[in-house]
Design an enzyme around this catalytic site. Sequence first.
Site, PDB file in Angstrom:
ATOM      1  N   CYS A 116      -2.756  10.735  28.703  1.00  0.00           N
ATOM      2  CA  CYS A 116      -3.848  10.904  27.770  1.00  0.00           C
ATOM      3  C   CYS A 116      -4.755   9.686  27.942  1.00  0.00           C
ATOM      4  O   CYS A 116      -4.399   8.740  28.638  1.00  0.00           O
ATOM      5  CB  CYS A 116      -3.311  11.008  26.347  1.00  0.00           C
ATOM      6  SG  CYS A 116      -4.475  11.809  25.228  1.00  0.00           S
ATOM      7  N   CYS A 141      -7.145  10.652  38.436  1.00  0.00           N
ATOM      8  CA  CYS A 141      -5.846  10.018  38.207  1.00  0.00           C
ATOM      9  C   CYS A 141      -5.464   9.159  39.399  1.00  0.00           C
ATOM     10  O   CYS A 141      -5.880   9.438  40.519  1.00  0.00           O
ATOM     11  CB  CYS A 141      -4.762  11.076  37.999  1.00  0.00           C
ATOM     12  SG  CYS A 141      -4.983  12.066  36.528  1.00  0.00           S
ATOM     13  N   CYS A 176      -4.789  15.611  27.003  1.00  0.00           N
ATOM     14  CA  CYS A 176      -6.108  15.586  26.380  1.00  0.00           C
ATOM     15  C   CYS A 176      -7.142  15.932  27.432  1.00  0.00           C
ATOM     16  O   CYS A 176      -6.950  15.665  28.614  1.00  0.00           O
ATOM     17  CB  CYS A 176      -6.409  14.251  25.703  1.00  0.00           C
ATOM     18  SG  CYS A 176      -6.709  12.853  26.774  1.00  0.00           S
TER      19      CYS A 176
END
Length: 170
Positions: free
Chosen positions: A8, A91, A83
């Site tokens: 998140c 990422c 989220c």
Amino acid sequence: MTSILFLCTGNSARSILAEALANHMGGGRLQAHSAGSFPKGAPHPMALQVLAERGITGDFRSKSWDEFAAPGAPPIDIVITVCDNAAGEVCPIFPGRAVKAHWGIADPAAVEGDGQRAAFETAYEQMRARIEALLELDLAGDPQVLQRRLAAIGRFEGATHGAGHAAADR
């Protein structure tokens, strides 16, 4: 044992709930972690309170996802964004071929005042239902089948569908 990383942005509410529930409910099948792209520095007090009231305690901390991409980090089998902001972010590269999915849930920390407790309880219940479904899957099976089933779990009741949702399901 399957290693799961819940991501998140702030790593203070939803991802903390997911980590706690997966480790608590996993019965030794799961090793769950959580992290954020911009960690808040501490778990949200209401997240910890909701967990403690249900007998789930631990040494929860808010940490950067870079910790899990660094040399010597535990290998990650599954990465789940919880989220929509984190789902749309780039990422870090995790060693291995982690299966990725998105389980967007409304941010209970965004609710202030009288409705905050109810928002955290709703997020807890939605995450509990998702972890329950996860535990019914063959986690060691075909990664493509697993990814599709994880994505389907992400569409359970209460799912959010922000801009990054489709990118995380690829």
